[in-house]
Design an enzyme around this catalytic site. Structure first.
Site, PDB file in Angstrom:
ATOM      1  CB  CYS A   1      13.939 -22.534 -20.699  1.00 29.35           C
ATOM      2  SG  CYS A   1      14.496 -22.968 -22.352  1.00 29.35           S
ATOM      3  CB  ALA A   2       8.893 -20.625 -17.891  1.00 25.07           C
TER       4      ALA A   2
ATOM      5  CB  CYS B   1      23.397 -20.282 -14.242  1.00 29.87           C
ATOM      6  SG  CYS B   1      22.680 -21.913 -14.284  1.00 29.87           S
TER       7      CYS B   1
HETATM    8  C1  LIG Z   1      17.665 -22.991 -16.501  1.00 29.05           C
HETATM    9  S1  LIG Z   1      16.199 -23.813 -16.327  1.00 29.05           S
HETATM   10  C2  LIG Z   1      15.058 -22.502 -16.357  1.00 29.05           C
HETATM   11  C3  LIG Z   1      14.912 -21.825 -15.056  1.00 29.05           C
HETATM   12  C4  LIG Z   1      13.841 -20.802 -15.067  1.00 29.05           C
HETATM   13  N1  LIG Z   1      13.965 -19.874 -16.130  1.00 29.05           N
HETATM   14  C5  LIG Z   1      13.812 -20.044 -13.777  1.00 29.05           C
HETATM   15  O1  LIG Z   1      14.158 -18.888 -13.717  1.00 29.05           O
HETATM   16  O2  LIG Z   1      13.451 -20.637 -12.774  1.00 29.05           O
HETATM   17  C6  LIG Z   1      16.078 -24.517 -17.886  1.00 29.05           C
HETATM   18  C7  LIG Z   1      14.713 -25.029 -18.171  1.00 29.05           C
HETATM   19  O3  LIG Z   1      14.721 -25.462 -19.517  1.00 29.05           O
HETATM   20  C8  LIG Z   1      13.749 -26.450 -19.605  1.00 29.05           C
HETATM   21  N2  LIG Z   1      13.955 -27.144 -20.853  1.00 29.05           N
HETATM   22  C9  LIG Z   1      14.770 -28.178 -21.131  1.00 29.05           C
HETATM   23  N3  LIG Z   1      14.638 -28.526 -22.415  1.00 29.05           N
HETATM   24  C10 LIG Z   1      13.747 -27.686 -22.963  1.00 29.05           C
HETATM   25  C11 LIG Z   1      13.209 -27.548 -24.261  1.00 29.05           C
HETATM   26  N4  LIG Z   1      13.579 -28.352 -25.232  1.00 29.05           N
HETATM   27  N5  LIG Z   1      12.317 -26.579 -24.475  1.00 29.05           N
HETATM   28  C12 LIG Z   1      11.933 -25.762 -23.464  1.00 29.05           C
HETATM   29  N6  LIG Z   1      12.420 -25.846 -22.217  1.00 29.05           N
HETATM   30  C13 LIG Z   1      13.315 -26.800 -21.977  1.00 29.05           C
HETATM   31  C14 LIG Z   1      13.976 -27.259 -18.382  1.00 29.05           C
HETATM   32  O4  LIG Z   1      12.831 -27.987 -18.055  1.00 29.05           O
HETATM   33  C15 LIG Z   1      14.289 -26.208 -17.367  1.00 29.05           C
HETATM   34  O5  LIG Z   1      13.159 -25.874 -16.615  1.00 29.05           O
END
Ligand SMILES: C[S@@+](CC[C@H](N)C(=O)[O-])C[C@H]1O[C@@H](n2cnc3c(N)ncnc32)[C@H](O)[C@@H]1O
EC number: 2.1.1.176
Length: 849
Positions: free
Chosen positions: A566-567, A690
């Site tokens: 989940c980058a 978080c």
């Molecule tokens: C907590 S944020 C990640 C923040 C990132 N790791 C950073 O350090 O900036 C969660 C991320 O999960 C992504 N996300 C949501 N559903 C997802 C899925 N089914 N598979 C992969 N990523 C997903 C969102 O788009 C979001 O960018």
């Protein structure tokens, strides 16, 4: 650590295209006229919406105002039209004054019975970036580290990271407009005065782009004094005769509409006589957005270009143009608002927008500030501070506000400003009744209030935090402003060297080494770091300390294949890639193309060439399945409630609600399951959020362990302690708290895939993975088959070609990987400190400011 997910995200099951906005533009960017159907949604108490509602001031509007108050009270079930006094004494749990707040709170997500959006869509997508620094912060999963931007910074330039990203997100329309939860009440109706106009704006699909009241209706009638004259001025098309803000000018005389300067004029396109920004800068080049309209205004003869004073003159301490230096403009006997009155008015207006909960607070505030470019750094900062203070203490302030008179949003504004600027600073802006009310409120002994009211948290959250150790200090810390956490890029610079540099160049922000992270520098204040050369050349990034520590848990090594599942916009990817010394392959997955797009320039700036960003359709995307069993490390920085980031995103507590948590839990579980399949035997899976809430953290981790016997749990606290000698944690999970560690609330669990599987069990495990994946495909395929038939036919053709290309690429990549791995091994053997950073010595760990 994960990024909080907006409750306004795409509803579960909604096609992404819809959630992202068919035209790929956001509310804010969509021109009026290209309207979207207004999604009904939950609404803030009437008189809090559209902040300056009292502007109308006419008898008619007074009635509306009254109705607003009464209405609010009636909604709270009290049927009591008159404001209740006496908050001096606690009313007992959940009663009396609190009721008012409960009414409001319910509307803000406390047991809200209305349909909730799903959390499939990333939160960031729906948020406008607050500011450069914030942008980065949020992207790093910090939920906007301090969620407040550097308000003094010029627009555009100052938006680094997140803002940009948010903007983009919004442009993709992924957060809202469609994704707004439908709270049942149609928008636009029941809105008196200004609200009516907001409703119209929104109906135009723009989310009331500039929060202005409806100037079509004569304002002046309703209000004596200044507003009346504004209305007249505007009606005369004169563009607020001297609506220039005049902070430097003596109060009392020459009262031109300060208000005008705050955007009303401009919004009316009448040539914001003096509300223009960049007092010192030459006009023309620097004018964006609104200025364009100024040009038009002038062409229409409304701007009176010549009559504008020159603002190139010196400014006063407060950073305001010194009006005294400007030629006198004609006066229209309009009373000018005092500094305090203006400030109250501004904060009230911003709150009027934010408390509709249509947009995340940072997005709404940024939007408002963008539409008020004439505000100086100090103005912006003071407005932002007060608005955030109100969001932090909303429940308490609403309760206090019940005993006051006038619009609720004004009472909130006064309370926020009294807390941030001091009561004395507001004196001239309040009438005698307000001053007396504020005095009474200030005498209330907070200790007599129930914890949820004192700490201003919704009941559902109070219940959860109350079950943790020392809930009082935790809640208190969550209600405080966060410091600004920076991280150096280990590919480019040593922390200590950067610290020395910053202490010299930015000493006033008091940079110090972080206590735990070997790459962290903590600063106070709100510097616009995204304009600093160190930021621009990729030497520093904004990142909360908890997020930095996550990299120590992942512990990537050179030449490995790592997946950041989940980058987002790459906050954590950046550090992982740097620790890999830009070798191996680091897949950056995310379902949000917008976020990943924002990550790319960051990767470039940071000097990384080993990152492969991949936009996936879902956690079950075919490209994910292809990596089954291949990655040495997989990080799941899961979408979560973001409750750990309340210091930076105080509005989240009013936007989240328990039903949303349940949906998030399901998404987290699905992502974790898919990510686990990618882990190679002996490889590591790190799950982080978080959030402080057990259901997103340890409950999720335990569930994973119970359903994945091929994984074992490692003691994350131990792993971290080995790298941060002064960080004492009870394992097996890492749980950081703002009151204890000075970080955002943060959780991490580490799992390792067992190595001892025989070839047979490996095959079985793989077969199981494939079967599961196929089953998911079948279900999804059946549902989507009809709609996708045409697309699939075209894709099939493309895939034949792609397969050929991929097989050639795969061969080349395997050779490259082997070479890289061999080189990495050699390098690691020669220089092990590169693979992982040296443990932090206690001597390095200085206490944070
Ligand atoms: C907590 S944020 C990640 C923040 C990132 N790791 C950073 O350090 O900036 C969660 C991320 O999960 C992504 N996300 C949501 N559903 C997802 C899925 N089914 N598979 C992969 N990523 C997903 C969102 O788009 C979001 O960018």
């Amino acid at each position: 650590m994960s990024k909080p997910q907006s409750p306004r995200s795409r509803p579960a099951g909604a096609p992404r295209a819809a959630a992202e906005g068919r035209d790929g533009r956001s509310f804010f960017s969509r021109p009026k006229g290209e309207s979207r159907d207004a999604a009904p949604r939950e609404r803030a108490p009437r008189d809090e919406r559209a902040g300056g509602r009292e502007e109308r001031g006419s008898f008619g509007s007074e009635r509306r105002e009254e109705r607003g108050n009464f209405g609010a009270e009636r909604r709270e079930g009290q049927g009591r039209p008159a404001p209740r006094p006496s908050y001096d004494a606690p009313r007992g749990d959940n009663r009396g004054g609190q009721r008012g707040s409960f009414g409001s709170e319910r509307r803000e997500g406390q047991g809200r019975p209305t349909p909730r959006p799903s959390y499939d869509a990333p939160r960031g997508d729906s948020r406008g970036g607050e500011r450069g620094s914030y942008g980065s912060e949020r992207r790093e999963g910090q939920g906007r580290p301090d969620s407040r931007p550097s308000y003094g910074a010029p627009r555009g330039d100052s938006r680094g990271g997140e803002r940009g990203s948010y903007g983009s997100d919004r442009r993709e329309g992924q957060g809202r407009p469609d994704s707004r939860p439908s709270y049942g009440a149609p928008r636009g109706d029941n809105r008196g005065g200004e609200r009516g106009s907001f409703g119209s704006d929104r109906r135009e699909g723009q989310g009331r782009p500039d929060s202005r009241p409806s100037y079509g209706a004569p304002r002046g009638d309703s209000r004596g004094g200044e507003r009346g004259s504004f209305g007249s001025d505007r009606r005369e098309g004169q563009g607020r005769p001297d609506s220039r803000p005049s902070y430097g000018a003596p109060r009392g005389d020459s009262r031109g509409g300060e208000r005008g300067s705050f955007g009303s004029h401009r919004r009316e396109g009448q040539g914001r006589p003096d509300s223009r920004p960049s007092y010192g800068a030459p006009r023309g080049d620097s004018r964006g957005g609104e200025r364009g309209s100024f040009g038009s205004d002038r062409r229409e003869g409304q701007g009176r270009p010549d009559s504008r004073p020159s603002y190139n003159g010196p400014r006063d301490d407060a950073g305001h143009g010194q009006r005294e230096a400007a030629p006198q403009k004609p006066q229209f006997n309009r009373p000018r608002l005092s500094y305090a009155a203006s400030r109250i008015d501004q904060v009230q207006r911003v709150l009027g927008e934010i408390l509709q909960w249509t947009y995340p607070a940072d997005a709404a505030l940024s939007h408002w500030l963008r539409h008020h470019p004439g505000l100086g750094a100090r103005d912006r900062s003071e407005v932002a501070e007060a608005v955030y203070d109100v969001l932090r203490h909303l429940r308490r302030y609403r309760q206090f506000g019940e005993s006051g008179v006038g619009p609720a949003s004004r009472r909130l504004a006064i309370l926020g400003l009294a807390a941030t600027l001091g009561v004395d600073a507001l004196e001239e802006g309040m009438d005698a009744g307000e001053a007396a009310w504020l005095k009474r409120v200030k005498q209330i002994d907070l200790a007599t209030l129930p914890r949820a009211v004192r700490g201003s948290i919704p009941d559902w959250l109070d219940e959860r935090l109350g079950a943790m150790d020392s809930p009082e200090t935790l809640i208190d810390a969550l209600n405080r402003q966060a410091s600004l956490d920076l991280r150096v890029n280990p590919l480019k610079v040593e922390r200590d060297a950067m610290l020395t540099e910053l202490q010299q160049s930015a000493g006033r922000y008091e940079p110090v080494a972080m206590p735990f992270s070997p790459w962290g520098i903590r600063m106070e204040g709100r510097p616009a770091i995204n304009r600093w050369p160190q930021f621009e050349n990729g030497s520093i990034e904004v990142q909360d300390e908890g997020s930095q520590l996550l990299a120590l848990l992942v512990a990537p090594r050179r030449g490995e294949m790592i997946i950041d599942f989940c980058a987002g916009a790459g906050g954590k990817t950046l550090l992982l890639g740097a620790l890999m010394r830009s070798t191996g392959r680091l897949y950056a997955f995310d379902v949000s193309a917008a976020r990943l797009a924002r990550a790319k320039p960051r990767f470039a700036r940071s000097g990384l060439s080993n990152v492969v960003p991949v936009v996936i359709d879902s956690e079950n995307d075919a490209r994910v399945k292809r990596l089954a069993g291949k990655a040495q490390r997989v990080l799941v920085d899961a979408p979560c409630s973001g409750i750990g980031t309340l210091r930076r995103n105080p509005d989240l507590k009013w936007r989240q609600h328990p039903e949303a948590l349940a949906e998030l839990g399901q998404l987290q579980e699905r992502i974790l399951n898919s990510a686990a399949r990618c882990v190679a035997p002996g490889g590591r899976l790190v799950y982080a959020t978080c959030s402080l809430l057990a259901e997103e953290n340890e409950v999720q981790a335990e569930r994973f362990l119970a359903s994945h016997p091929d994984f074992e749990r490692l003691d994350a606290a131990e792993i971290l302690a080995a790298r941060c000698e002064n960080l004492k944690l009870d394992g097996p999970y890492v749980q950081l708290r703002p009151d204890v560690h000075g970080t955002d609330g943060f959780f991490a669990a580490v799992f390792e895939r067992r190595k001892k599987a025989t070839a047979a069990t490996d095959t079985e495990a793989q077969a199981e993975v494939d079967a599961e994946a196929d089953a998911v495909d079948t279900v999804e395929g059946a549902a989507e088959a009809e709609a996708d038939a045409v697309v699939q036919a075209a894709q099939a053709e493309a895939e034949v070609v792609l397969a050929e290309v991929e097989s050639v690429q795969a061969e080349a990549t395997d050779v490259a990987d082997e070479t890289e791995a061999a080189l990495a091994e050699e390098a690691d053997a020669a220089e092990p400190a590169d693979a992982e950073p040296a443990p932090v010595k206690p001597a390095d760990a200085k206490p944070a400011a």
